[in-house]
Design an enzyme around this catalytic site. Structure first.
Site, PDB file in Angstrom:
ATOM      1  N   GLU A 130       0.803  -1.220   0.000  1.00 16.76           N
ATOM      2  CA  GLU A 130       0.000   0.000   0.000  1.00 16.76           C
ATOM      3  C   GLU A 130       0.840   1.276   0.000  1.00 16.76           C
ATOM      4  O   GLU A 130       0.310   2.378  -0.168  1.00 16.76           O
ATOM      5  CB  GLU A 130      -0.966  -0.009   1.187  1.00 16.76           C
ATOM      6  N   HIS A 160       5.193 -15.106  -1.440  1.00 16.97           N
ATOM      7  CA  HIS A 160       4.568 -13.811  -1.181  1.00 16.97           C
ATOM      8  C   HIS A 160       5.631 -12.719  -1.047  1.00 16.97           C
ATOM      9  O   HIS A 160       5.466 -11.605  -1.578  1.00 16.97           O
ATOM     10  CB  HIS A 160       3.712 -13.909   0.090  1.00 16.97           C
ATOM     11  N   ARG A 213      19.089  -3.007  10.762  1.00 17.36           N
ATOM     12  CA  ARG A 213      19.040  -1.916   9.787  1.00 17.36           C
ATOM     13  C   ARG A 213      17.995  -0.849  10.124  1.00 17.36           C
ATOM     14  O   ARG A 213      17.807   0.093   9.364  1.00 17.36           O
ATOM     15  CB  ARG A 213      18.769  -2.498   8.400  1.00 17.36           C
TER      16      ARG A 213
END
Length: 161
Positions: A67, A96, A135
């Site tokens: 999104e 996925h 990170r």
């Protein structure tokens, strides 16, 4: 890219354009929110550290990394000088991961090609949660900080080109 020789949070402030008059949009995925919140904090604090006033930072949240594309497109319409798209996708047991990572990368690329407002890709695509932690404020620094510096540089380029 984070390596043993490069910390994502390191930058030379003397080489960063003055950002006090720029407006930034930050679109943050709610998926893997402990990671994306760390990335957001890194980006937000780097912008503030480089003279961006808090009222010139607009933040929206979207459900997931996929999104980010739509959220970033709508943020480009908000008269900002650059957008930072923040997300985290961690490898699972299915394909996925591959579809989401490729779709988001291509979508953000398309926004940069089709529109005048730069969108900075601050989406971690890690194999493990530990890599994401490293990170997003851990031992490799914060990709959000790096993205904010890129956003400032791209806003400056846009203004002066």
């Amino acid at each position: 890219m984070a390596t043993a020789n490069k910390n994502l949070s390191d930058y030379d402030k003397a080489t960063i354009p003055n950002a006090k008059d720029f407006r930034f949009g930050i679109v943050v995925s709610e998926w893997n929110d402990t990671i994306t919140e760390g990335l957001f904090q890194g980006a937000y604090h780097a912008l503030i550290d480089n003279n961006v006033s808090p009222e010139n930072i607009k933040t929206w949240h979207v459900p997931g990394s996929f999104e980010l594309i739509y959220g970033s497109k709508k943020m480009q319409e908000q008269l900002v000088d650059a957008v930072i798209a923040i997300g985290s996708v961690i490898q699972g047991e299915t394909k996925h991961f591959d579809f989401v990572c490729e779709g988001v990368a291509q979508g953000i690329k398309d926004l940069n090609v089709l529109h005048d407002t730069p969108v900075i890709f601050c989406v971690l695509t890690d194999n493990t949660m530990q890599q994401a932690i490293d990170r997003s404020g851990g031992k490799h620094g914060n990709k959000g900080t790096e993205a904010a510096i890129a956003a400032i540089k791209m806003a400056f380029l846009r203004k002066n080109s």
